[in-house]
Design a protein around this motif. Structure first.
Motif, short mmCIF file in Angstrom:
data_model
loop_
_atom_site.label_atom_id
_atom_site.label_comp_id
_atom_site.label_asym_id
_atom_site.label_seq_id
_atom_site.Cartn_x
_atom_site.Cartn_y
_atom_site.Cartn_z
N ARG A 1 0.80 -1.45 0.16
CA ARG A 1 -0.03 -0.11 0.01
C ARG A 1 0.82 1.25 0.04
O ARG A 1 0.48 2.29 -0.50
CB ARG A 1 -0.96 -0.01 1.17
N ARG A 2 2.05 1.16 0.57
CA ARG A 2 2.83 2.41 0.60
C ARG A 2 3.13 3.00 -0.77
O ARG A 2 3.05 4.21 -0.90
CB ARG A 2 4.32 1.98 1.36
N ALA A 3 3.34 2.00 -1.77
CA ALA A 3 3.84 2.50 -3.20
C ALA A 3 2.58 3.14 -3.56
O ALA A 3 2.59 3.95 -4.29
CB ALA A 3 4.42 1.35 -3.93
N ASP A 4 1.50 2.62 -3.37
CA ASP A 4 0.30 3.07 -3.81
C ASP A 4 -0.09 4.49 -3.62
O ASP A 4 -0.22 5.68 -4.08
CB ASP A 4 -1.02 2.36 -3.58
N ARG A 5 0.06 4.66 -2.15
CA ARG A 5 -0.18 6.03 -1.54
C ARG A 5 0.98 7.15 -1.97
O ARG A 5 0.45 8.52 -2.17
CB ARG A 5 0.13 5.82 0.17
N VAL A 6 2.26 6.58 -2.25
CA VAL A 6 3.08 7.58 -2.75
C VAL A 6 2.45 8.15 -4.02
O VAL A 6 2.70 9.08 -4.32
CB VAL A 6 4.85 7.03 -2.91
#
Length: 146
Positions: A84-89
């Motif tokens: 999810r971190r990559a999506d949020r970035v």
């Protein structure tokens, strides 16, 4: 630039940013460069400000507009799952780019007496109206000088 880069070694931040950019801002003319990592480039409507570049630095996306830049780091979303971190970035970077091209972000450039760039900053357009620039600052929105 329309191509499938699934096997070109593009990292998860660039991959997700590219997909969201094409979905939400794909109407903007743009190109990708793989010479020094992955960088998406949008030509500037006004050369006085400079082009928009979004670069994948591995642990963050760096958004550059002419002489100004800011970062959207992975650590900002450390409470999210790794996936999810990559999506949020990517979501945050696309939202930042959208605000810029829609005129909601103001870039201020302060020049020194010799004409060189001394400092740059970005502000929400409403905030910029409430806090006027100093005499040595020039304001730009994506379409040109404000």
């Amino acid at each position: 630039m329309e191509a499938d880069h699934a096997s070109d070694g593009v990292g998860p931040l660039a991959e997700r940013f590219r997909a969201l950019f094409k979905t939400h801002l794909g109407h903007l003319p743009h190109a990708e460069s793989f010479a020094d990592g992955n960088e998406l480039v949008v030509p500037a409507p006004d050369a006085a400000l400079g082009e928009l570049r979004v670069r994948d630095d591995g642990d963050e996306l760096t958004i550059c507009v002419g002489p100004h830049h800011w970062h959207v780091p992975v650590y900002r979303f450390q409470d999210e799952s790794e996936e999810r971190r990559a999506d949020r970035v990517a979501e945050t970077a696309v939202a930042d780019v959208r605000r810029l091209v829609e005129g909601q972000t103001v870039i201020r450039v302060r020049r020194r007496a010799d004409g060189s760039i001394g400092r740059t900053s970005s502000l929400d357009a409403e905030c910029a109206r409430e806090l006027p620039p100093t005499a040595d600052e020039v304001e730009y929105v994506w379409t040109g000088r404000r």
